[in-house]
Design an enzyme around this catalytic site. Sequence first.
Site: not given
Length: 339
Positions: A91, A104, A111, A115, A118, A332
């Site tokens: 995205e 962005c 990932c 975290c 996230c 985010c």
Amino acid sequence: MKNLFDLTKEELAAQIVEQGGKKFNAVQIFNWIYKNRVTSFSVMSNLSKLLRPRLEAEFELSFLNILKVQKSKNEDAVKYLFELADGKKIESVLMLQPYGNTLCVSTQVGCAYGCFMCATGKMGLSRNLLPGEIVGQLLTVEKERGVKVQNIVFMGMGEPLANYENLKKSIDIFSDSDGININQRRITVSTCGIIPGIKRLIDDKLRVRLSISLHSTFDKVRDKIVPVNKKYNIAALLNSLKEYCSSTKLELTIEYVLIEDMNDDISEVENLIVLIRKYNLDAKVNIIPVNSVGGLTFRNEERINLWQKKLENAKIISTVRIERGADILAACGQLAGEV
Ligand code: SAH
Ligand code: SF4
């Protein structure tokens, strides 16, 4: 066929020489593709008639396949879902602002760093993006929307410094003055604190802005929110940031996502002020109310105001991130490729 978007100008020059062309043809091609936005070698009238069909047979321009476009209610954010050649999904989010549009971009599918708050981290890492897949996000969005992007933030899916080589190539291509020509000062790399990557940015003399996802000033707490802290702890991280500030002379952004009862204690902001001074950081602080992923909450406006007041008294500039596009999950930490 090779994707031309994967290549920096220097790499392209080397390949063109192999094709019997001249080095400076790479400058001409960058002009045609990235400035004039032509999509075929046949119209490149200043290249020799012999070279054009050779290039046509060798290279393609791989725009990304758009699966979905979603606009936020007030139309200030547009989220793109792309499908890559191998079927993986990523995205990008375009933020339309009066002072310039910001894109962005993602650097990885998923990932590895997991975290706490996230959504991308919950997916795990699938693979790194190629330079052309990073650059392709901007080119595809600009083509689809008919707009120009003035600022790039590497805050989409993935950890940019964990895909360093391809990140660097994409920055080279974005900032090439013969091509897209976005000044490196308008490019921000956000990292959870991969110290070797920060050192490479310094050594490679990149002049991009750096954003650090700090989220706590105490190792015990940060270990939980940003697990890579167990490897690169706060003191080591701040030392590398000190070096970044002194060698680039650029201001740093410290990102701090406020999560109720986890990292929003007043002792945190007091310690943050101490650390910024101790390490002599030229830093501003970006306070981000946590976006609800899995039911996380932030306390209230009052807490944000209190943090801002403390920072202001210490003469440290702070901003509160106004979330764009939270209604389309474009904010985010909410990018998860819908897989
Ligand atoms: N991997 C990089 C860049 C992508 S994440 C990094 O971690 O910095 C971009 C930003 O979104 C980071 O500051 C990250 O901490 C933040 N973020 C992650 N989850 C979030 C959430 N639920 N709410 C608000 N911000 C979040
Ligand atoms: Fe990865 Fe950044 Fe999400 Fe952490 S916040 S899991 S580093 S994308």
